[in-house]
Design an enzyme around this catalytic site. Structure first.
Site, PDB file in Angstrom:
ATOM      1  N   ALA A 198       0.815  -1.221   0.000  1.00  0.00           N
ATOM      2  CA  ALA A 198       0.000   0.000   0.000  1.00  0.00           C
ATOM      3  C   ALA A 198       0.846   1.267   0.000  1.00  0.00           C
ATOM      4  O   ALA A 198       1.802   1.376   0.768  1.00  0.00           O
ATOM      5  CB  ALA A 198      -0.918   0.013   1.225  1.00  0.00           C
TER       6      ALA A 198
ATOM      7  N   GLY B 292       6.715   1.129   5.515  1.00  0.00           N
ATOM      8  CA  GLY B 292       7.607   0.208   4.808  1.00  0.00           C
ATOM      9  C   GLY B 292       7.605   0.438   3.306  1.00  0.00           C
ATOM     10  O   GLY B 292       8.655   0.439   2.658  1.00  0.00           O
ATOM     11  N   CYS B 293       6.433   0.642   2.752  1.00  0.00           N
ATOM     12  CA  CYS B 293       6.313   0.849   1.304  1.00  0.00           C
ATOM     13  C   CYS B 293       6.948   2.172   0.886  1.00  0.00           C
ATOM     14  O   CYS B 293       7.536   2.284  -0.184  1.00  0.00           O
ATOM     15  CB  CYS B 293       4.852   0.784   0.880  1.00  0.00           C
ATOM     16  SG  CYS B 293       4.122  -0.839   1.221  1.00  0.00           S
ATOM     17  N   THR B 294       6.853   3.182   1.774  1.00  0.00           N
ATOM     18  CA  THR B 294       7.489   4.470   1.500  1.00  0.00           C
ATOM     19  C   THR B 294       9.003   4.305   1.484  1.00  0.00           C
ATOM     20  O   THR B 294       9.676   4.792   0.580  1.00  0.00           O
ATOM     21  CB  THR B 294       7.066   5.518   2.564  1.00  0.00           C
ATOM     22  OG1 THR B 294       5.649   5.698   2.465  1.00  0.00           O
ATOM     23  CG2 THR B 294       7.777   6.840   2.351  1.00  0.00           C
TER      24      THR B 294
ATOM     25  N   ALA C  32       9.976   2.502  -1.765  1.00  0.00           N
ATOM     26  CA  ALA C  32       9.825   3.364  -2.944  1.00  0.00           C
ATOM     27  C   ALA C  32      10.907   4.442  -2.972  1.00  0.00           C
ATOM     28  O   ALA C  32      11.453   4.758  -4.041  1.00  0.00           O
ATOM     29  CB  ALA C  32       8.438   3.989  -2.959  1.00  0.00           C
TER      30      ALA C  32
END
Length: 158
Positions: free
Chosen positions: A41, A46-48, A51
């Site tokens: 998401a 974590g995804c930030t 990315a």
């Protein structure tokens, strides 16, 4: 449970909307190496981190001949907000139907906080110039993954 891809498999074709609503297809990158990474998401810690790590290493990856596409179940509006908020340079596409996530083996049962849940399995698939899977990495960690990938692909970072 979706089937996991193996090296040598043909990477499943996809066409998904990017953060601006434009259609992005794997076929657009024919003849180039592509790192397709799947994350749960946008706008989550974590995804930030992941990315931002890909964005920070985009030049190094491009110099080594790699394009990068991030895939999540998010809608283009959320991807646009993610891109602007974090100043991301990677191509982000949304797969709300989860068809592409499933085709790549990146959606299914996973362990989270000691429980079995169904969701996005953080994964990275490296596709070669002919559209074949070169590497298929599943259950990768958000932090440190890009550095490990650069090392595994033998891409110099200095």
């Amino acid at each position: 449970m979706s089937e996991r891809l193996q090296p040598g498999d043909t990477a499943p074709a996809f066409t998904l909307p990017d953060a601006d609503g434009r259609q992005v297809s794997l076929a657009d990158f024919a003849g180039r190496k592509v790192i397709v990474y799947f994350y749960p998401a946008a706008l989550t810690p974590g995804c930030t981190k992941q990315a931002c790590d890909f964005t920070d290493n985009l030049g190094v990856l491009a110099d080594a001949g790699y394009e990068v596409i991030g895939v999540s179940p998010d809608k283009p509006e959320k991807l646009a907000k993610f891109r602007e908020q974090e100043d991301l340079k990677v191509t982000l596409v949304g797969d709300p139907s989860k068809e592409t996530l499933t085709a790549y083996g990146a959606f299914g049962e996973k362990q989270m906080y000691g429980r079995t849940v169904t969701g996005v399995i953080r994964s990275t698939i490296v596709v070669d110039e002919q559209g074949a899977v070169e590497r298929a990495l599943y259950n990768v960690r958000a932090t440190g993954h890009v550095a490990k990938l650069l090392k595994d692909l033998k891409i110099p970072t200095d």
